[in-house]
Enzyme design. Structure first.
Site, mmCIF file in Angstrom:
data_model
loop_
_atom_site.group_PDB
_atom_site.id
_atom_site.type_symbol
_atom_site.label_atom_id
_atom_site.label_comp_id
_atom_site.label_asym_id
_atom_site.label_seq_id
_atom_site.Cartn_x
_atom_site.Cartn_y
_atom_site.Cartn_z
ATOM 1 N N MET A 1 88.076 58.549 42.816
ATOM 2 C CA MET A 1 88.592 59.004 44.122
ATOM 3 C C MET A 1 88.465 57.922 45.188
ATOM 4 S SD MET A 1 87.014 62.846 44.074
ATOM 5 C CE MET A 1 85.552 62.493 43.125
ATOM 6 N N LYS B 1 96.141 71.823 43.850
ATOM 7 C CA LYS B 1 96.889 71.634 45.101
ATOM 8 C C LYS B 1 98.371 71.857 44.869
ATOM 9 C CE LYS B 1 94.208 68.576 47.954
ATOM 10 N NZ LYS B 1 93.268 67.775 47.193
ATOM 11 N N GLY C 1 90.327 68.525 34.693
ATOM 12 C CA GLY C 1 90.591 67.163 34.255
ATOM 13 C C GLY C 1 89.293 66.450 33.897
ATOM 14 N N GLY C 2 89.347 65.558 32.924
ATOM 15 C CA GLY C 2 88.175 64.757 32.557
ATOM 16 C C GLY C 2 87.062 65.611 32.014
ATOM 17 N N ASP C 3 85.868 65.453 32.579
ATOM 18 C CA ASP C 3 84.704 66.227 32.162
ATOM 19 C C ASP C 3 84.326 67.186 33.295
ATOM 20 O OD1 ASP C 3 82.153 66.277 30.256
ATOM 21 O OD2 ASP C 3 81.497 66.401 32.346
ATOM 22 N N ASP D 1 93.712 73.163 36.948
ATOM 23 C CA ASP D 1 93.992 72.345 38.144
ATOM 24 C C ASP D 1 95.199 71.451 37.925
ATOM 25 O OD1 ASP D 1 91.390 72.933 39.218
ATOM 26 O OD2 ASP D 1 90.601 71.391 37.894
ATOM 27 N N PRO E 1 91.268 62.799 30.329
ATOM 28 C CA PRO E 1 91.902 62.095 31.430
ATOM 29 C C PRO E 1 93.405 62.317 31.553
ATOM 30 C CG PRO E 1 91.423 60.594 29.645
ATOM 31 C CD PRO E 1 90.845 61.907 29.246
ATOM 32 N N ALA F 1 95.456 56.623 34.140
ATOM 33 C CA ALA F 1 94.878 56.103 32.898
ATOM 34 C C ALA F 1 95.188 57.005 31.703
ATOM 35 C CB ALA F 1 93.369 55.989 33.050
HETATM 36 N N1 SAH Z 1 86.207 65.553 36.318
HETATM 37 C C1 SAH Z 1 87.074 64.394 36.381
HETATM 38 C C2 SAH Z 1 87.091 63.736 37.718
HETATM 39 C C3 SAH Z 1 87.728 64.553 38.796
HETATM 40 S S1 SAH Z 1 87.748 63.744 40.326
HETATM 41 C C4 SAH Z 1 86.676 63.420 35.261
HETATM 42 O O1 SAH Z 1 85.639 63.591 34.635
HETATM 43 O O2 SAH Z 1 87.449 62.493 35.010
HETATM 44 C C5 SAH Z 1 89.380 63.112 40.404
HETATM 45 C C6 SAH Z 1 89.380 61.631 40.228
HETATM 46 O O3 SAH Z 1 89.267 61.329 38.855
HETATM 47 C C7 SAH Z 1 90.639 60.942 40.664
HETATM 48 O O4 SAH Z 1 90.657 60.684 42.060
HETATM 49 C C8 SAH Z 1 90.573 59.658 39.881
HETATM 50 O O5 SAH Z 1 89.696 58.745 40.443
HETATM 51 C C9 SAH Z 1 89.964 60.143 38.582
HETATM 52 N N2 SAH Z 1 90.976 60.418 37.556
HETATM 53 C C10 SAH Z 1 91.227 61.575 36.941
HETATM 54 N N3 SAH Z 1 92.199 61.421 36.008
HETATM 55 C C11 SAH Z 1 92.557 60.128 36.049
HETATM 56 C C12 SAH Z 1 93.489 59.333 35.334
HETATM 57 N N4 SAH Z 1 94.266 59.841 34.375
HETATM 58 N N5 SAH Z 1 93.579 58.027 35.644
HETATM 59 C C13 SAH Z 1 92.812 57.477 36.586
HETATM 60 N N6 SAH Z 1 91.928 58.181 37.293
HETATM 61 C C14 SAH Z 1 91.780 59.484 37.031
#
Ligand code: SAH
Length: 510
Positions: free
Chosen positions: A173, A58, A89-91, A36, A13, A202
Protein backbone atom coordinates in the site's frame (compact mmCIF):
# COMPACT_ATOMS: atom_id res chain seq x y z
CA UNK A 1 -30.76 -25.55 12.46
CA UNK A 2 -27.10 -26.26 13.30
CA UNK A 3 -24.83 -23.24 13.11
CA UNK A 4 -22.54 -22.89 10.17
CA UNK A 5 -18.92 -21.91 10.21
CA UNK A 6 -16.71 -19.28 8.66
CA UNK A 7 -13.48 -19.81 6.76
CA UNK A 8 -11.13 -16.83 6.58
CA UNK A 9 -9.41 -17.70 3.34
CA UNK A 10 -6.45 -16.16 1.53
CA UNK A 11 -6.98 -16.01 -2.24
CA UNK A 12 -3.32 -15.32 -3.02
CA UNK A 13 -1.99 -12.36 -4.98
CA UNK A 14 -4.36 -12.70 -7.93
CA UNK A 15 -3.20 -15.47 -10.26
CA UNK A 16 -5.82 -18.24 -9.85
CA UNK A 17 -3.09 -20.89 -10.01
CA UNK A 18 -1.72 -19.62 -6.71
CA UNK A 19 -4.87 -20.39 -4.70
CA UNK A 20 -4.20 -23.22 -2.24
CA UNK A 21 -5.85 -26.63 -2.61
CA UNK A 22 -7.69 -26.12 0.69
CA UNK A 23 -8.99 -22.73 -0.39
CA UNK A 24 -10.27 -24.09 -3.71
CA UNK A 25 -12.02 -26.98 -1.99
CA UNK A 26 -13.80 -24.57 0.38
CA UNK A 27 -14.73 -22.11 -2.37
CA UNK A 28 -16.25 -24.93 -4.43
CA UNK A 29 -18.55 -26.14 -1.70
CA UNK A 30 -19.48 -23.06 0.37
CA UNK A 31 -23.02 -21.68 0.70
CA UNK A 32 -21.96 -18.05 0.98
CA UNK A 33 -18.91 -16.31 -0.43
CA UNK A 34 -17.98 -12.88 0.90
CA UNK A 35 -15.19 -11.28 -1.13
CA UNK A 36 -13.21 -8.08 -1.76
CA UNK A 37 -11.76 -6.40 -4.80
CA UNK A 38 -8.56 -8.01 -6.14
CA UNK A 39 -10.12 -11.50 -6.19
CA UNK A 40 -9.74 -12.88 -9.73
CA UNK A 41 -12.98 -13.49 -11.72
CA UNK A 42 -11.87 -17.05 -12.49
CA UNK A 43 -11.89 -17.83 -8.77
CA UNK A 44 -15.41 -16.41 -8.58
CA UNK A 45 -16.55 -18.95 -11.17
CA UNK A 46 -15.67 -21.88 -8.85
CA UNK A 47 -18.56 -21.76 -6.35
CA UNK A 48 -21.72 -23.80 -6.90
CA UNK A 49 -24.39 -22.10 -9.00
CA UNK A 50 -26.61 -21.63 -5.93
CA UNK A 51 -23.86 -20.14 -3.76
CA UNK A 52 -24.68 -16.63 -2.57
CA UNK A 53 -21.84 -14.29 -3.56
CA UNK A 54 -21.53 -11.01 -1.67
CA UNK A 55 -19.08 -8.32 -2.72
CA UNK A 56 -17.89 -6.08 0.11
CA UNK A 57 -15.01 -4.29 -1.60
CA UNK A 58 -14.83 -0.79 -2.97
CA UNK A 59 -17.34 0.10 -5.67
CA UNK A 60 -16.44 2.76 -8.22
CA UNK A 61 -16.60 6.08 -6.38
CA UNK A 62 -18.03 4.52 -3.23
CA UNK A 63 -16.42 3.12 -0.12
CA UNK A 64 -16.34 -0.52 0.76
CA UNK A 65 -18.67 -1.97 3.36
CA UNK A 66 -17.49 -0.81 6.82
CA UNK A 67 -15.46 -3.44 8.69
CA UNK A 68 -17.96 -3.84 11.54
CA UNK A 69 -20.74 -4.49 9.04
CA UNK A 70 -18.66 -7.17 7.32
CA UNK A 71 -18.17 -8.80 10.69
CA UNK A 72 -21.90 -8.65 11.46
CA UNK A 73 -22.62 -10.14 8.04
CA UNK A 74 -20.26 -13.08 8.64
CA UNK A 75 -21.83 -13.80 12.03
CA UNK A 76 -25.38 -13.54 10.67
CA UNK A 77 -24.71 -15.79 7.68
CA UNK A 78 -23.08 -18.44 9.89
CA UNK A 79 -25.98 -18.28 12.37
CA UNK A 80 -28.37 -19.03 9.51
CA UNK A 81 -26.51 -22.32 9.18
CA UNK A 82 -24.30 -21.51 6.20
CA UNK A 83 -20.75 -22.54 5.42
CA UNK A 84 -19.27 -19.12 4.77
CA UNK A 85 -16.03 -18.42 2.93
CA UNK A 86 -14.59 -14.97 3.61
CA UNK A 87 -12.16 -14.58 0.73
CA UNK A 88 -9.39 -12.01 0.92
CA UNK A 89 -6.55 -11.10 -1.38
CA UNK A 90 -3.15 -12.53 -0.42
CA UNK A 91 -3.08 -13.82 3.15
CA UNK A 92 -5.87 -12.98 5.60
CA UNK A 93 -3.43 -12.21 8.43
CA UNK A 94 -1.10 -9.94 6.44
CA UNK A 95 -2.61 -6.44 6.26
CA UNK A 96 -5.93 -8.14 5.69
CA UNK A 97 -7.92 -7.30 8.82
CA UNK A 98 -8.43 -11.04 9.24
CA UNK A 99 -7.63 -10.77 12.93
CA UNK A 100 -10.54 -8.38 13.51
CA UNK A 101 -12.89 -10.80 11.83
CA UNK A 102 -11.50 -13.75 13.79
CA UNK A 103 -12.02 -11.87 17.08
CA UNK A 104 -15.62 -11.00 16.12
CA UNK A 105 -16.37 -14.63 15.25
CA UNK A 106 -14.80 -15.83 18.47
CA UNK A 107 -16.88 -13.33 20.46
CA UNK A 108 -20.05 -14.56 18.74
CA UNK A 109 -19.09 -18.19 19.47
CA UNK A 110 -18.86 -19.14 15.81
CA UNK A 111 -16.57 -21.88 14.67
CA UNK A 112 -13.92 -20.67 12.23
CA UNK A 113 -10.79 -21.75 10.36
CA UNK A 114 -8.02 -19.60 8.86
CA UNK A 115 -6.56 -20.68 5.51
CA UNK A 116 -3.30 -18.90 4.65
CA UNK A 117 -2.67 -17.53 1.18
CA UNK A 118 0.37 -16.49 -0.81
CA UNK A 119 0.88 -12.92 0.34
CA UNK A 120 1.50 -10.24 -2.32
CA UNK A 121 5.18 -9.72 -1.41
CA UNK A 122 5.95 -13.39 -2.09
CA UNK A 123 4.05 -13.28 -5.38
CA UNK A 124 5.84 -10.08 -6.39
CA UNK A 125 9.24 -11.53 -5.49
CA UNK A 126 8.72 -14.76 -7.42
CA UNK A 127 7.08 -13.23 -10.50
CA UNK A 128 9.57 -10.37 -10.85
CA UNK A 129 12.60 -12.63 -10.38
CA UNK A 130 13.54 -10.99 -7.08
CA UNK A 131 14.73 -13.43 -4.39
CA UNK A 132 13.64 -11.93 -1.08
CA UNK A 133 16.57 -13.40 0.84
CA UNK A 134 19.99 -14.54 -0.26
CA UNK A 135 22.41 -16.82 1.54
CA UNK A 136 25.56 -14.69 1.61
CA UNK A 137 24.35 -11.15 1.85
CA UNK A 138 20.68 -10.85 2.56
CA UNK A 139 19.30 -12.38 5.68
CA UNK A 140 16.48 -10.08 6.78
CA UNK A 141 13.10 -9.66 5.17
CA UNK A 142 10.86 -6.85 6.32
CA UNK A 143 7.22 -6.40 5.40
CA UNK A 144 5.79 -2.94 6.07
CA UNK A 145 2.73 -0.96 5.15
CA UNK A 146 3.17 2.38 3.46
CA UNK A 147 -0.36 3.46 4.13
CA UNK A 148 -2.01 2.75 7.39
CA UNK A 149 -5.41 3.69 8.65
CA UNK A 150 -6.07 6.99 6.83
CA UNK A 151 -7.49 8.43 10.06
CA UNK A 152 -4.15 8.05 11.81
CA UNK A 153 -2.01 11.15 11.53
CA UNK A 154 1.30 9.62 12.59
CA UNK A 155 2.86 6.59 10.95
CA UNK A 156 3.66 3.84 13.43
CA UNK A 157 6.26 2.46 11.02
CA UNK A 158 9.63 3.45 12.39
CA UNK A 159 11.19 4.30 9.01
CA UNK A 160 14.34 5.68 10.66
CA UNK A 161 15.16 2.41 12.35
CA UNK A 162 14.55 -0.21 9.70
CA UNK A 163 17.62 -2.35 8.93
CA UNK A 164 19.65 -0.46 6.33
CA UNK A 165 21.82 -3.30 5.10
CA UNK A 166 21.53 -6.98 4.17
CA UNK A 167 17.80 -6.57 4.10
CA UNK A 168 14.92 -6.65 1.63
CA UNK A 169 12.06 -4.29 2.38
CA UNK A 170 8.63 -5.04 0.92
CA UNK A 171 6.24 -2.13 1.15
CA UNK A 172 2.49 -2.77 0.80
CA UNK A 173 0.00 0.00 0.00
CA UNK A 174 2.85 2.36 -0.74
CA UNK A 175 2.13 3.75 -4.21
CA UNK A 176 0.40 6.96 -3.16
CA UNK A 177 3.10 7.70 -0.59
CA UNK A 178 6.10 6.53 -2.55
CA UNK A 179 7.64 9.95 -2.53
CA UNK A 180 7.65 10.38 1.23
CA UNK A 181 8.64 6.75 1.83
CA UNK A 182 11.75 7.11 -0.33
CA UNK A 183 12.60 10.43 1.33
CA UNK A 184 12.14 8.99 4.83
CA UNK A 185 14.47 6.13 4.01
CA UNK A 186 17.16 8.35 2.49
CA UNK A 187 16.91 10.69 5.47
CA UNK A 188 17.39 7.69 7.71
CA UNK A 189 20.68 6.90 6.00
CA UNK A 190 19.63 4.40 3.31
CA UNK A 191 21.95 4.48 0.31
CA UNK A 192 20.15 6.22 -2.61
CA UNK A 193 21.81 3.67 -4.92
CA UNK A 194 19.90 0.71 -3.43
CA UNK A 195 17.90 -0.96 -6.22
CA UNK A 196 14.10 -0.77 -6.14
CA UNK A 197 11.55 -2.82 -8.07
CA UNK A 198 7.87 -1.80 -7.96
CA UNK A 199 5.74 -4.74 -9.02
CA UNK A 200 2.25 -3.71 -10.15
CA UNK A 201 -0.47 -6.38 -10.42
CA UNK A 202 2.06 -9.03 -9.39
CA UNK A 203 1.49 -12.59 -10.71
CA UNK A 204 -1.17 -11.53 -13.21
CA UNK A 205 -0.86 -11.44 -16.96
CA UNK A 206 -0.81 -7.64 -16.93
CA UNK A 207 1.94 -7.43 -14.30
CA UNK A 208 4.36 -4.52 -14.87
CA UNK A 209 7.63 -3.83 -13.11
CA UNK A 210 9.18 -0.40 -12.68
CA UNK A 211 12.89 -0.63 -11.82
CA UNK A 212 15.09 2.16 -10.51
CA UNK A 213 17.06 2.97 -7.34
CA UNK A 214 15.95 4.65 -4.16
CA UNK A 215 17.15 8.03 -5.33
CA UNK A 216 15.39 7.95 -8.70
CA UNK A 217 12.30 5.83 -8.04
CA UNK A 218 9.98 8.80 -7.45
CA UNK A 219 10.63 10.23 -10.90
CA UNK A 220 10.69 6.85 -12.62
CA UNK A 221 7.42 5.70 -11.03
CA UNK A 222 5.71 8.89 -12.13
CA UNK A 223 6.87 8.46 -15.69
CA UNK A 224 5.94 4.80 -15.67
CA UNK A 225 2.45 5.64 -14.39
CA UNK A 226 2.72 3.23 -11.47
CA UNK A 227 -0.65 2.46 -9.94
CA UNK A 228 -1.99 0.47 -7.02
CA UNK A 229 -1.90 -2.46 -6.32
CA UNK A 230 1.85 -2.72 -6.22
CA UNK A 231 4.55 -4.02 -3.94
CA UNK A 232 7.67 -1.88 -3.62
CA UNK A 233 10.73 -4.07 -3.15
CA UNK A 234 13.79 -2.25 -1.86
CA UNK A 235 17.16 -4.00 -1.46
CA UNK A 236 20.22 -5.31 -3.31
CA UNK A 237 18.25 -8.22 -4.78
CA UNK A 238 15.74 -5.93 -6.46
CA UNK A 239 18.18 -5.65 -9.36
CA UNK A 240 18.32 -9.40 -9.95
CA UNK A 241 15.00 -9.46 -11.76
CA UNK A 242 16.70 -8.09 -14.85
CA UNK A 243 18.54 -11.41 -15.11
CA UNK A 244 15.93 -13.87 -13.92
CA UNK A 245 12.68 -12.34 -15.02
CA UNK A 246 11.26 -15.67 -16.16
CA UNK A 247 7.70 -14.34 -16.17
CA UNK A 248 8.15 -11.04 -17.98
CA UNK A 249 10.02 -12.79 -20.77
CA UNK A 250 7.06 -14.96 -21.76
CA UNK A 251 5.79 -14.03 -25.24
CA UNK A 252 2.24 -13.04 -24.25
CA UNK A 253 3.02 -11.51 -20.85
CA UNK A 254 1.22 -8.18 -20.44
CA UNK A 255 -1.48 -9.09 -22.96
CA UNK A 256 -5.10 -9.75 -22.12
CA UNK A 257 -7.46 -11.93 -24.12
CA UNK A 258 -11.08 -12.80 -23.96
CA UNK A 259 -12.27 -16.30 -24.74
CA UNK A 260 -15.84 -17.53 -24.73
CA UNK A 261 -16.74 -20.63 -22.77
CA UNK A 262 -19.75 -22.34 -21.27
CA UNK A 263 -20.51 -21.86 -17.61
CA UNK A 264 -18.70 -24.24 -15.30
CA UNK A 265 -16.30 -25.46 -17.97
CA UNK A 266 -12.66 -24.46 -17.94
CA UNK A 267 -11.32 -23.81 -21.37
CA UNK A 268 -8.38 -25.64 -22.87
CA UNK A 269 -7.58 -22.51 -24.82
CA UNK A 270 -7.29 -20.41 -21.63
CA UNK A 271 -4.71 -22.82 -20.25
CA UNK A 272 -2.60 -22.63 -23.41
CA UNK A 273 -2.63 -18.81 -23.40
CA UNK A 274 -1.92 -18.55 -19.69
CA UNK A 275 1.12 -20.78 -20.04
CA UNK A 276 2.48 -18.19 -22.47
CA UNK A 277 2.04 -15.45 -19.85
CA UNK A 278 -1.27 -13.97 -21.03
CA UNK A 279 -4.12 -12.79 -18.86
CA UNK A 280 -7.32 -14.55 -19.91
CA UNK A 281 -10.89 -13.54 -19.23
CA UNK A 282 -13.26 -16.44 -19.82
CA UNK A 283 -16.70 -15.10 -20.64
CA UNK A 284 -19.32 -17.67 -19.62
CA UNK A 285 -21.71 -16.86 -22.46
CA UNK A 286 -23.78 -20.00 -22.27
CA UNK A 287 -24.75 -22.49 -19.62
CA UNK A 288 -25.46 -26.13 -20.34
CA UNK A 289 -27.79 -27.97 -18.02
CA UNK A 290 -29.44 -31.37 -17.96
CA UNK A 291 -32.91 -31.24 -19.40
CA UNK A 292 -34.65 -34.57 -19.76
CA UNK A 293 -38.36 -35.10 -20.04
CA UNK A 294 -39.15 -38.00 -17.66
CA UNK A 295 -41.86 -39.54 -19.85
CA UNK A 296 -39.56 -39.55 -22.90
CA UNK A 297 -36.80 -41.05 -20.78
CA UNK A 298 -39.07 -43.90 -19.72
CA UNK A 299 -40.16 -44.55 -23.33
CA UNK A 300 -36.60 -44.50 -24.65
CA UNK A 301 -35.21 -46.84 -22.04
CA UNK A 302 -38.18 -49.21 -22.27
CA UNK A 303 -37.33 -49.65 -25.97
CA UNK A 304 -33.56 -49.35 -25.75
CA UNK A 305 -32.94 -52.93 -26.89
CA UNK A 306 -34.82 -52.29 -30.14
CA UNK A 307 -32.47 -49.58 -31.45
CA UNK A 308 -29.84 -50.38 -34.07
CA UNK A 309 -27.82 -47.18 -33.75
CA UNK A 310 -27.13 -44.84 -30.84
CA UNK A 311 -25.81 -41.52 -32.15
CA UNK A 312 -24.10 -38.86 -30.03
CA UNK A 313 -23.54 -35.35 -31.34
CA UNK A 314 -21.62 -33.88 -28.38
CA UNK A 315 -19.69 -34.84 -25.24
CA UNK A 316 -22.39 -33.22 -23.10
CA UNK A 317 -24.96 -35.50 -24.70
CA UNK A 318 -22.88 -38.53 -23.69
CA UNK A 319 -22.56 -37.36 -20.11
CA UNK A 320 -26.26 -36.70 -19.56
CA UNK A 321 -27.38 -39.79 -21.48
CA UNK A 322 -25.32 -42.17 -19.34
CA UNK A 323 -26.29 -40.38 -16.14
CA UNK A 324 -29.95 -41.00 -17.01
CA UNK A 325 -29.20 -44.53 -18.24
CA UNK A 326 -27.69 -45.56 -14.91
CA UNK A 327 -30.66 -44.09 -13.04
CA UNK A 328 -32.78 -46.67 -14.88
CA UNK A 329 -30.40 -49.63 -15.26
CA UNK A 330 -27.52 -50.85 -13.15
CA UNK A 331 -25.69 -52.81 -15.84
CA UNK A 332 -24.14 -51.51 -19.05
CA UNK A 333 -25.27 -54.71 -20.81
CA UNK A 334 -28.82 -53.32 -20.78
CA UNK A 335 -27.70 -51.31 -23.81
CA UNK A 336 -27.87 -54.51 -25.85
CA UNK A 337 -26.11 -54.98 -29.18
CA UNK A 338 -26.55 -51.42 -30.26
CA UNK A 339 -24.01 -49.79 -32.59
CA UNK A 340 -22.61 -46.46 -31.49
CA UNK A 341 -21.63 -43.39 -33.51
CA UNK A 342 -19.97 -40.18 -32.30
CA UNK A 343 -19.58 -36.87 -34.12
CA UNK A 344 -15.90 -36.56 -33.25
CA UNK A 345 -12.98 -37.64 -31.08
CA UNK A 346 -13.90 -35.62 -27.96
CA UNK A 347 -17.33 -37.23 -27.97
CA UNK A 348 -15.84 -40.71 -28.43
CA UNK A 349 -13.44 -40.01 -25.55
CA UNK A 350 -16.39 -39.24 -23.30
CA UNK A 351 -18.09 -42.52 -24.37
CA UNK A 352 -14.88 -44.41 -23.55
CA UNK A 353 -15.19 -43.25 -19.95
CA UNK A 354 -18.12 -45.67 -19.65
CA UNK A 355 -15.96 -48.51 -21.05
CA UNK A 356 -17.93 -48.45 -24.26
CA UNK A 357 -16.28 -48.44 -27.68
CA UNK A 358 -17.48 -46.19 -30.48
CA UNK A 359 -18.10 -47.99 -33.78
CA UNK A 360 -18.11 -44.97 -36.07
CA UNK A 361 -16.44 -41.54 -36.06
CA UNK A 362 -16.47 -39.41 -39.25
CA UNK A 363 -13.23 -37.83 -40.53
CA UNK A 364 -14.51 -34.35 -39.88
CA UNK A 365 -16.32 -33.46 -36.67
CA UNK A 366 -19.57 -32.00 -37.98
CA UNK A 367 -23.18 -33.11 -38.44
CA UNK A 368 -22.96 -33.42 -42.24
CA UNK A 369 -19.94 -35.70 -42.14
CA UNK A 370 -21.53 -37.82 -39.42
CA UNK A 371 -24.68 -38.22 -41.54
CA UNK A 372 -22.61 -39.17 -44.61
CA UNK A 373 -20.55 -41.70 -42.65
CA UNK A 374 -23.71 -43.30 -41.26
CA UNK A 375 -25.35 -43.46 -44.69
CA UNK A 376 -22.17 -45.07 -46.06
CA UNK A 377 -22.55 -48.02 -43.66
CA UNK A 378 -25.55 -49.04 -45.74
CA UNK A 379 -27.35 -50.14 -42.57
CA UNK A 380 -30.02 -47.46 -42.26
CA UNK A 381 -32.92 -48.87 -44.29
CA UNK A 382 -35.70 -49.44 -41.68
CA UNK A 383 -33.16 -49.18 -38.89
CA UNK A 384 -34.15 -47.63 -35.54
CA UNK A 385 -31.83 -44.78 -34.66
CA UNK A 386 -31.68 -43.02 -31.30
CA UNK A 387 -30.18 -39.57 -31.71
CA UNK A 388 -29.02 -38.04 -28.42
CA UNK A 389 -28.92 -34.25 -28.57
CA UNK A 390 -29.34 -30.89 -26.88
CA UNK A 391 -32.17 -28.44 -27.51
CA UNK A 392 -30.34 -26.59 -30.28
CA UNK A 393 -28.62 -29.09 -32.60
CA UNK A 394 -29.30 -28.68 -36.29
CA UNK A 395 -31.80 -31.02 -37.84
CA UNK A 396 -29.58 -32.00 -40.76
CA UNK A 397 -28.77 -35.31 -39.11
CA UNK A 398 -32.41 -36.30 -38.69
CA UNK A 399 -33.27 -35.21 -42.23
CA UNK A 400 -30.39 -37.05 -43.88
CA UNK A 401 -30.89 -40.23 -41.87
CA UNK A 402 -34.60 -40.23 -42.66
CA UNK A 403 -33.78 -39.77 -46.34
CA UNK A 404 -31.82 -43.02 -46.01
CA UNK A 405 -35.06 -44.56 -44.65
CA UNK A 406 -34.03 -44.77 -41.00
CA UNK A 407 -36.61 -44.32 -38.22
CA UNK A 408 -35.13 -41.59 -36.06
CA UNK A 409 -36.05 -40.82 -32.44
CA UNK A 410 -34.51 -37.68 -31.02
CA UNK A 411 -33.70 -37.79 -27.31
CA UNK A 412 -32.98 -34.36 -25.86
CA UNK A 413 -30.89 -34.59 -22.72
CA UNK A 414 -29.62 -31.04 -22.15
CA UNK A 415 -30.34 -27.46 -22.97
CA UNK A 416 -28.08 -24.56 -23.84
CA UNK A 417 -29.05 -21.14 -22.58
CA UNK A 418 -27.55 -17.67 -22.54
CA UNK A 419 -26.17 -16.76 -19.10
CA UNK A 420 -27.01 -13.54 -17.33
CA UNK A 421 -23.89 -11.41 -17.70
CA UNK A 422 -25.15 -8.28 -15.99
CA UNK A 423 -23.57 -9.29 -12.67
CA UNK A 424 -20.96 -11.74 -13.86
CA UNK A 425 -17.45 -10.87 -12.54
CA UNK A 426 -15.68 -11.82 -15.79
CA UNK A 427 -18.06 -9.73 -17.90
CA UNK A 428 -17.62 -6.83 -15.48
CA UNK A 429 -13.85 -7.07 -15.83
CA UNK A 430 -14.20 -7.05 -19.63
CA UNK A 431 -16.55 -4.03 -19.62
CA UNK A 432 -14.17 -2.06 -17.41
CA UNK A 433 -10.79 -2.96 -18.88
CA UNK A 434 -11.38 -4.40 -22.34
CA UNK A 435 -8.69 -6.62 -23.86
CA UNK A 436 -6.01 -6.85 -26.55
CA UNK A 437 -7.84 -9.58 -28.40
CA UNK A 438 -11.04 -11.57 -28.40
CA UNK A 439 -10.80 -15.12 -29.66
CA UNK A 440 -13.62 -17.01 -31.35
CA UNK A 441 -13.49 -20.76 -31.76
CA UNK A 442 -16.98 -21.45 -33.10
CA UNK A 443 -19.94 -19.86 -34.83
CA UNK A 444 -22.05 -20.48 -31.75
CA UNK A 445 -19.53 -18.51 -29.67
CA UNK A 446 -19.79 -15.61 -32.13
CA UNK A 447 -23.59 -15.69 -32.03
CA UNK A 448 -23.79 -15.80 -28.23
CA UNK A 449 -21.35 -12.88 -28.07
CA UNK A 450 -23.48 -10.83 -30.44
CA UNK A 451 -26.70 -11.81 -28.62
CA UNK A 452 -25.24 -10.62 -25.34
CA UNK A 453 -23.61 -7.48 -26.71
CA UNK A 454 -25.74 -5.22 -24.53
CA UNK A 455 -24.09 -6.67 -21.40
CA UNK A 456 -20.62 -6.41 -22.93
CA UNK A 457 -20.46 -2.68 -23.74
CA UNK A 458 -16.96 -1.40 -23.10
CA UNK A 459 -16.25 1.55 -20.84
CA UNK A 460 -14.92 4.70 -22.48
CA UNK A 461 -11.27 4.13 -21.60
CA UNK A 462 -11.27 0.33 -21.95
CA UNK A 463 -8.90 -1.29 -24.42
CA UNK A 464 -10.72 -2.14 -27.71
CA UNK A 465 -9.97 -5.75 -28.64
CA UNK A 466 -9.02 -7.04 -32.07
CA UNK A 467 -10.92 -10.14 -33.08
CA UNK A 468 -9.23 -13.41 -33.90
CA UNK A 469 -10.93 -16.37 -35.56
CA UNK A 470 -10.05 -20.07 -35.49
CA UNK A 471 -10.92 -20.66 -39.15
CA UNK A 472 -13.00 -19.85 -42.24
CA UNK A 473 -16.39 -21.06 -40.93
CA UNK A 474 -16.12 -18.96 -37.77
CA UNK A 475 -14.77 -16.00 -39.79
CA UNK A 476 -17.72 -16.18 -42.17
CA UNK A 477 -20.09 -16.06 -39.24
CA UNK A 478 -18.22 -13.07 -37.76
CA UNK A 479 -18.44 -11.20 -41.04
CA UNK A 480 -22.11 -12.03 -41.35
CA UNK A 481 -22.69 -10.62 -37.85
CA UNK A 482 -20.92 -7.40 -38.81
CA UNK A 483 -17.77 -8.10 -36.84
CA UNK A 484 -14.27 -7.50 -38.26
CA UNK A 485 -11.89 -10.46 -38.58
CA UNK A 486 -8.51 -8.97 -37.66
CA UNK A 487 -6.62 -12.28 -37.66
CA UNK A 488 -7.36 -15.87 -38.58
CA UNK A 489 -5.54 -19.08 -37.63
CA UNK A 490 -3.80 -20.90 -40.49
CA UNK A 491 -5.47 -24.22 -39.68
CA UNK A 492 -8.72 -24.62 -37.78
CA UNK A 493 -7.16 -25.91 -34.54
CA UNK A 494 -6.51 -24.50 -31.07
CA UNK A 495 -2.73 -24.78 -31.48
CA UNK A 496 -2.83 -22.90 -34.74
CA UNK A 497 -5.04 -20.23 -33.14
CA UNK A 498 -2.50 -19.82 -30.34
CA UNK A 499 0.27 -19.51 -32.95
CA UNK A 500 -1.67 -16.74 -34.68
CA UNK A 501 -2.10 -14.95 -31.35
CA UNK A 502 1.63 -15.16 -30.58
CA UNK A 503 2.51 -13.97 -34.10
CA UNK A 504 0.24 -10.93 -33.89
CA UNK A 505 0.30 -9.97 -30.23
CA UNK A 506 3.51 -11.58 -28.88
CA UNK A 507 6.59 -9.64 -27.77
CA UNK A 508 8.54 -10.71 -30.87
CA UNK A 509 5.85 -9.24 -33.12
CA UNK A 510 6.60 -5.73 -31.84
N1 SAH B 1 -3.74 -9.44 2.54
C1 SAH B 1 -3.03 -8.96 1.37
C2 SAH B 1 -2.66 -7.51 1.45
C3 SAH B 1 -3.82 -6.58 1.41
S1 SAH B 1 -3.35 -4.92 1.48
C4 SAH B 1 -1.81 -9.86 1.13
O1 SAH B 1 -1.46 -10.66 1.98
O2 SAH B 1 -1.22 -9.75 0.05
C5 SAH B 1 -3.42 -4.43 -0.20
C6 SAH B 1 -2.05 -4.24 -0.75
O3 SAH B 1 -1.50 -5.49 -1.08
C7 SAH B 1 -1.98 -3.45 -2.02
O4 SAH B 1 -1.98 -2.05 -1.79
C8 SAH B 1 -0.66 -3.90 -2.59
O5 SAH B 1 0.42 -3.28 -1.97
C9 SAH B 1 -0.65 -5.36 -2.18
N2 SAH B 1 -1.12 -6.24 -3.25
C10 SAH B 1 -2.17 -7.07 -3.23
N3 SAH B 1 -2.25 -7.77 -4.39
C11 SAH B 1 -1.22 -7.36 -5.15
C12 SAH B 1 -0.74 -7.70 -6.44
N4 SAH B 1 -1.34 -8.62 -7.20
N5 SAH B 1 0.36 -7.07 -6.89
C13 SAH B 1 1.00 -6.16 -6.16
N6 SAH B 1 0.59 -5.80 -4.95
C14 SAH B 1 -0.50 -6.39 -4.43
Amino acid sequence: MPEGSVYLVGAGPGNPGLVTVRAKELIERCDTLVYDSLVHPTVLSWPRADCEQIYVGKKAGRHSMPQNEIQKLLVAKAKEGNQVVRLKGGDPFVFGRGSEEALALDAAGIEFEVVPGVTAALGAGAFSGTPLTQRDHNSTLVIVTGHEDPDKSESSVDWANLPRENCTLCVYMGVSRLESIAQNLIDAGFDPAIPVACVEWATLGHQRVCRADLGTIRQEAKQFGLKSPAIIIIGENAAMGEKISWFESKPLQGRRFVVTRSQGQASELSGKLERLGAEVIGLPLISITRNIDEATKEDVFAEIASYDWLVFSSPNGVRYFFEAFFETFDDIRSLGFIRIAAVGRSTAKEIKKFYVTTDLIPDEANADSLAEALVATDSLDSANVLLVSGNLGRDVLTVKLEEARAIVDRFEVYKTEATDLSNDPAAKEFRESGADGILFTSSSGVKSFVDQAKDLQLAEDALRPQSVSIGPITSACMTQQGMPVNHQAKEASLDSLVEAVVANFGKESE
